[in-house]
Design a protein around this motif. Structure first.
Motif, PDB file in Angstrom:
ATOM      1  N   MET A   1       0.806  -1.158   0.198  1.00 41.74           N
ATOM      2  CA  MET A   1      -0.219   0.080  -0.014  1.00 41.74           C
ATOM      3  C   MET A   1       0.772   1.261   0.045  1.00 41.74           C
ATOM      4  SD  MET A   1      -3.194   1.110   2.384  1.00 41.74           S
ATOM      5  CE  MET A   1      -3.122   2.713   2.898  1.00 41.74           C
ATOM      6  N   ILE A   2       1.870   1.097   0.717  1.00 45.04           N
ATOM      7  CA  ILE A   2       2.710   2.586   0.773  1.00 45.04           C
ATOM      8  C   ILE A   2       3.429   2.770  -0.399  1.00 45.04           C
ATOM      9  CG2 ILE A   2       4.920   3.258   1.704  1.00 45.04           C
ATOM     10  CD1 ILE A   2       2.443   3.469   3.792  1.00 45.04           C
ATOM     11  N   ARG A   3       3.806   1.641  -1.185  1.00 45.01           N
ATOM     12  CA  ARG A   3       4.496   1.732  -2.482  1.00 45.01           C
ATOM     13  C   ARG A   3       3.514   2.349  -3.610  1.00 45.01           C
ATOM     14  NH1 ARG A   3       6.964  -4.047  -2.875  1.00 45.01           N
ATOM     15  NH2 ARG A   3       4.974  -4.563  -2.832  1.00 45.01           N
ATOM     16  N   SER A   4       2.149   1.821  -3.477  1.00 42.30           N
ATOM     17  CA  SER A   4       1.258   2.665  -4.454  1.00 42.30           C
ATOM     18  C   SER A   4       0.968   4.029  -4.089  1.00 42.30           C
ATOM     19  CB  SER A   4      -0.156   1.755  -4.362  1.00 42.30           C
ATOM     20  OG  SER A   4      -0.831   1.850  -3.033  1.00 42.30           O
ATOM     21  N   MET A   5       1.054   4.596  -2.925  1.00 45.58           N
ATOM     22  CA  MET A   5       0.954   5.891  -2.371  1.00 45.58           C
ATOM     23  C   MET A   5       2.032   6.800  -3.125  1.00 45.58           C
ATOM     24  SD  MET A   5      -0.234   5.379   1.554  1.00 45.58           S
ATOM     25  CE  MET A   5       0.010   7.016   1.748  1.00 45.58           C
ATOM     26  N   PHE A   6       3.280   6.129  -3.303  1.00 48.14           N
ATOM     27  CA  PHE A   6       4.324   6.743  -4.015  1.00 48.14           C
ATOM     28  C   PHE A   6       4.145   6.716  -5.599  1.00 48.14           C
ATOM     29  CE2 PHE A   6       5.579   6.610   0.478  1.00 48.14           C
ATOM     30  CZ  PHE A   6       5.910   7.951   0.850  1.00 48.14           C
ATOM     31  N   PHE A   7       4.239   5.458  -5.842  1.00 43.80           N
ATOM     32  CA  PHE A   7       4.481   5.278  -7.295  1.00 43.80           C
ATOM     33  C   PHE A   7       3.386   5.534  -8.345  1.00 43.80           C
ATOM     34  CE2 PHE A   7       7.569   2.717  -5.339  1.00 43.80           C
ATOM     35  CZ  PHE A   7       8.937   3.303  -5.838  1.00 43.80           C
ATOM     36  N   GLY A  11       3.393   7.492 -11.649  1.00 41.42           N
ATOM     37  CA  GLY A  11       3.099   7.120 -13.054  1.00 41.42           C
ATOM     38  C   GLY A  11       1.836   7.894 -13.635  1.00 41.42           C
ATOM     39  N   GLU A  12       1.083   8.462 -12.705  1.00 38.32           N
ATOM     40  CA  GLU A  12      -0.225   9.123 -13.432  1.00 38.32           C
ATOM     41  C   GLU A  12       0.532  10.504 -14.067  1.00 38.32           C
ATOM     42  OE1 GLU A  12      -3.024   9.995 -10.830  1.00 38.32           O
ATOM     43  OE2 GLU A  12      -4.247   8.292 -10.890  1.00 38.32           O
ATOM     44  N   GLU A  13       1.346  11.287 -13.381  1.00 37.14           N
ATOM     45  CA  GLU A  13       1.804  12.371 -13.832  1.00 37.14           C
ATOM     46  C   GLU A  13       2.606  11.981 -15.363  1.00 37.14           C
ATOM     47  OE1 GLU A  13       1.483  15.654 -12.865  1.00 37.14           O
ATOM     48  OE2 GLU A  13       0.024  14.620 -11.821  1.00 37.14           O
ATOM     49  N   PHE A  14       3.452  10.932 -15.300  1.00 41.39           N
ATOM     50  CA  PHE A  14       4.068  10.507 -16.444  1.00 41.39           C
ATOM     51  C   PHE A  14       3.215  10.202 -17.746  1.00 41.39           C
ATOM     52  CE2 PHE A  14       5.831   7.368 -19.373  1.00 41.39           C
ATOM     53  CZ  PHE A  14       7.030   8.101 -19.921  1.00 41.39           C
TER      54      PHE A  14
END
Length: 89
Positions: A1-7, A11-14
């Motif tokens: 969950m923590i990884r998805s909060m950061f990545f 990914g969306e911005e890219f």
């Protein structure tokens, strides 16, 4: 969950600020491309706010959904302006 909060946001911005925006910029210019990527961003995020698929049919409250789309569109425009200002996502 923590990884998805950061990545996920990265990914969306890219995706929206680089891939979608970049594909429209050569033909339509920066301003129109920012409208296209902001629309894509806003419509994709409808699922986060009161658009539900229940028992085989879609349910929503139109006014809150429209406000949400507008808010996401404006947020995306702010993100685009930040990208322009910083020259980076």
């Amino acid at each position: 969950m923590i990884r998805s909060m950061f990545f996920n946001p990265i990914g969306e911005e890219f995706l929206y600020r680089e891939v979608i925006h970049g594909s429209f910029t050569p033909k339509f210019g920066e301003t129109a491309a920012s409208v296209f990527d902001s629309l894509a961003f806003a419509l994709t995020h409808i699922a986060h706010f009161r658009l539900l698929y229940i028992s085989g049919s879609w349910h929503s409250l139109p006014f809150p959904v429209i406000r949400w789309i507008l808010a996401m569109f404006l947020a995306s425009q702010v993100f685009f302006r930040c990208k322009q200002y910083c020259i980076s996502i």
